[in-house]
Design a protein around this motif. Sequence first.
Motif, PDB file in Angstrom:
ATOM      1  N   ASP A 111     -14.022  26.247  31.846  1.00 27.95           N
ATOM      2  CA  ASP A 111     -14.015  26.973  30.569  1.00 27.95           C
ATOM      3  C   ASP A 111     -14.713  26.205  29.452  1.00 27.95           C
ATOM      4  OD1 ASP A 111     -12.176  24.953  30.209  1.00 27.95           O
ATOM      5  OD2 ASP A 111     -10.442  26.281  29.993  1.00 27.95           O
ATOM      6  N   GLY A 112     -15.244  25.030  29.746  1.00 25.70           N
ATOM      7  CA  GLY A 112     -15.973  24.260  28.750  1.00 25.70           C
ATOM      8  C   GLY A 112     -15.109  23.493  27.768  1.00 25.70           C
ATOM      9  N   ILE A 113     -13.794  23.576  27.901  1.00 25.58           N
ATOM     10  CA  ILE A 113     -12.898  22.861  26.984  1.00 25.58           C
ATOM     11  C   ILE A 113     -12.936  21.363  27.301  1.00 25.58           C
ATOM     12  CG2 ILE A 113     -10.462  22.516  26.378  1.00 25.58           C
ATOM     13  CD1 ILE A 113     -10.091  25.513  26.592  1.00 25.58           C
ATOM     14  N   VAL A 114     -12.992  20.551  26.270  1.00 28.40           N
ATOM     15  CA  VAL A 114     -13.091  19.101  26.417  1.00 28.40           C
ATOM     16  C   VAL A 114     -11.695  18.486  26.397  1.00 28.40           C
ATOM     17  CG1 VAL A 114     -13.955  16.974  25.367  1.00 28.40           C
ATOM     18  CG2 VAL A 114     -15.387  19.027  25.392  1.00 28.40           C
ATOM     19  N   PHE A 115     -11.460  17.566  27.330  1.00 24.50           N
ATOM     20  CA  PHE A 115     -10.166  16.892  27.427  1.00 24.50           C
ATOM     21  C   PHE A 115     -10.283  15.465  26.922  1.00 24.50           C
ATOM     22  CE2 PHE A 115      -7.507  14.044  30.154  1.00 24.50           C
ATOM     23  CZ  PHE A 115      -6.292  14.328  29.556  1.00 24.50           C
ATOM     24  N   ASP A 116      -9.442  15.111  25.955  1.00 24.98           N
ATOM     25  CA  ASP A 116      -9.313  13.740  25.468  1.00 24.98           C
ATOM     26  C   ASP A 116      -7.894  13.298  25.768  1.00 24.98           C
ATOM     27  OD1 ASP A 116      -8.985  11.363  24.084  1.00 24.98           O
ATOM     28  OD2 ASP A 116     -10.058  12.028  22.294  1.00 24.98           O
ATOM     29  N   GLY A 117      -7.747  12.352  26.698  1.00 28.32           N
ATOM     30  CA  GLY A 117      -6.429  11.932  27.138  1.00 28.32           C
ATOM     31  C   GLY A 117      -5.581  11.308  26.046  1.00 28.32           C
ATOM     32  N   PRO A 135      -3.461  14.717  23.611  1.00 28.42           N
ATOM     33  CA  PRO A 135      -3.005  15.799  24.486  1.00 28.42           C
ATOM     34  C   PRO A 135      -2.609  17.071  23.752  1.00 28.42           C
ATOM     35  CG  PRO A 135      -1.411  14.005  24.414  1.00 28.42           C
ATOM     36  CD  PRO A 135      -2.656  13.500  23.771  1.00 28.42           C
ATOM     37  N   ASN A 136      -1.986  16.944  22.585  1.00 27.33           N
ATOM     38  CA  ASN A 136      -1.576  18.162  21.883  1.00 27.33           C
ATOM     39  C   ASN A 136      -2.765  18.929  21.322  1.00 27.33           C
ATOM     40  OD1 ASN A 136       1.448  18.514  21.842  1.00 27.33           O
ATOM     41  ND2 ASN A 136       1.307  16.358  21.259  1.00 27.33           N
ATOM     42  N   ALA A 137      -3.762  18.206  20.830  1.00 22.46           N
ATOM     43  CA  ALA A 137      -4.977  18.875  20.365  1.00 22.46           C
ATOM     44  C   ALA A 137      -5.665  19.597  21.517  1.00 22.46           C
ATOM     45  CB  ALA A 137      -5.928  17.851  19.731  1.00 22.46           C
ATOM     46  N   TYR A 158      -8.194   4.979  29.780  1.00 25.64           N
ATOM     47  CA  TYR A 158      -8.549   6.348  29.403  1.00 25.64           C
ATOM     48  C   TYR A 158     -10.027   6.574  29.673  1.00 25.64           C
ATOM     49  CZ  TYR A 158      -3.957   6.857  27.403  1.00 25.64           C
ATOM     50  OH  TYR A 158      -2.600   6.934  27.259  1.00 25.64           O
ATOM     51  N   ARG A 159     -10.307   7.520  30.539  1.00 26.86           N
ATOM     52  CA  ARG A 159     -11.683   7.835  30.880  1.00 26.86           C
ATOM     53  C   ARG A 159     -12.425   8.390  29.658  1.00 26.86           C
ATOM     54  NH1 ARG A 159     -12.318   8.218  36.571  1.00 26.86           N
ATOM     55  NH2 ARG A 159     -10.424   8.721  37.763  1.00 26.86           N
ATOM     56  N   ALA A 160     -13.746   8.263  29.673  1.00 25.33           N
ATOM     57  CA  ALA A 160     -14.564   8.869  28.625  1.00 25.33           C
ATOM     58  C   ALA A 160     -14.368  10.384  28.646  1.00 25.33           C
ATOM     59  CB  ALA A 160     -16.032   8.529  28.856  1.00 25.33           C
ATOM     60  N   VAL A 161     -14.418  11.002  27.480  1.00 27.24           N
ATOM     61  CA  VAL A 161     -14.122  12.437  27.391  1.00 27.24           C
ATOM     62  C   VAL A 161     -15.133  13.291  28.147  1.00 27.24           C
ATOM     63  CG1 VAL A 161     -12.865  12.251  25.230  1.00 27.24           C
ATOM     64  CG2 VAL A 161     -15.331  12.641  25.180  1.00 27.24           C
ATOM     65  N   ASP A 162     -16.321  12.763  28.426  1.00 30.10           N
ATOM     66  CA  ASP A 162     -17.312  13.544  29.164  1.00 30.10           C
ATOM     67  C   ASP A 162     -17.277  13.262  30.664  1.00 30.10           C
ATOM     68  OD1 ASP A 162     -18.316  10.994  29.104  1.00 30.10           O
ATOM     69  OD2 ASP A 162     -20.311  11.539  28.378  1.00 30.10           O
ATOM     70  N   HIS A 163     -16.299  12.483  31.109  1.00 31.39           N
ATOM     71  CA  HIS A 163     -16.214  12.149  32.538  1.00 31.39           C
ATOM     72  C   HIS A 163     -15.848  13.382  33.358  1.00 31.39           C
ATOM     73  CE1 HIS A 163     -15.310   9.878  36.194  1.00 31.39           C
ATOM     74  NE2 HIS A 163     -14.220  10.623  36.296  1.00 31.39           N
TER      75      HIS A 163
END
Length: 447
Positions: free
Chosen positions: A426-432, A435-437, A416-421
């Motif tokens: 739209d500026g939304i942050v992805f945390d693998g 996924p539902n959040a 899982y890549r770092a969330v800032d990778h």
Amino acid sequence: MSITHRLTLGFALTLAAVTTHAQTGWPEKEDLKFGFIKLTDMVPLAIAYERGYFEDEGLFVELEAQANWRVLLERVITGDLDGAHMLAGQPLGSTVGFGTEAHIVTAFTMDLNGNACTMSNEVWEAMKPNLNVVDGKPVHPNSAEALIPVIQERRNQGQPFNLGMVFPVSTHNYELRYWLASAGIHPGYYAPESGDISGQLEADVLISVTPPPQMPATLESGTIDGYCVGEPWNQQAVFRGIGVPVITDYDIRNNVAEKVFGVSNEWAEQYPNTHVRVVKALIRAGHWLDANNNANRPEAAQIISQPYYVGADYEVIANSMTGVFEFEKGDVREAPDFNVFFRYHATYPYYSDAVWYLTQMRRWGQIPDTMPDAWYMEMAEKVFLPEVYQQAARELIAEGKLSSNDFPDFATETGYRAVDHTTFIDGIVFDGQQPNAYLQQFEIGKQ
């Protein structure tokens, strides 16, 4: 068109080759046929072929261009092809059962980034008054908000606004939808549970499939108003004077797997040594493509300009592949990461990349039901195979072909890549791992 010449091993293997074979064991299958679509990012296959990396692994390889993504996938499933250059979403879409259902896997990411959205000259001229401009040039990235008045004018005239992408589970489909939705433009839903796989339910625009090499001609004919595709088909529109790229995928979302090398799970289980050896050759190709700050890219662009690879003019291919990108005619900008083939651990099959694609399938209704976080992770682990990649990488390190510094730290790597990778328009942050959040943050889209 197939490549007619084949790799040969010669009369005898060199001592180095014998040493190579000692770790994995001989390939169970030596004669292989791999498919590709005529796009710049098929280049790792071409380089592994042309530079003899497949030969070093004891493999006789034939590369063959395919008519479209659907045909390519079906031929991998039937075994007509041993493997192929695939959209990152294809192994996932097939395995979860959207469209063609089959268990496809990947142990190698071919590249990051590499796409753009292009609009017709007419649409571009209508967009320009709505863009921020400095010194006569638009300030990038361009928001899709500039399209809203254009779409509204079409609606007032009783006409649809038509856009093209290459395949329903393609990066291009999800990037185009992401860009539109970030500006409040609804790209439409899929409803496979009711038999509607048009992707146009509740849509403000109509998005449909066009094969990549046909994009410029389809745009010029007026059938579509714009498209999202990989290179060289955006730069081709610029060179032909028929359209203007308005945003690259690097500015929509960057550094997520773009294409992968896909095989059937049955093939992977039947030929494990062969699979590792293919990945070894492809890793070396990716490394060569990004070595010395892209110093080898002009040579690579020359190779794939040949008709049996991509078959576009060298100047068109080089325009994006060598670190620049041309938007409006004459507006050439630096784009060093437009194509990434190795740096940022680009070739590693990260679970988080798989999860991102699955979230987009859910967001637009291709996955019809809300699924728990654990399901996303299970699907990622079912399709992406870092264990095969790691075996190949360790052998390359042991052979002295690459360094451990070229790869993630396998002892601590989670997949899982770092969330800032990865950053998004739209500026939304992805945390693998959540996924539902992630899905719950979108105003447009299913959760």
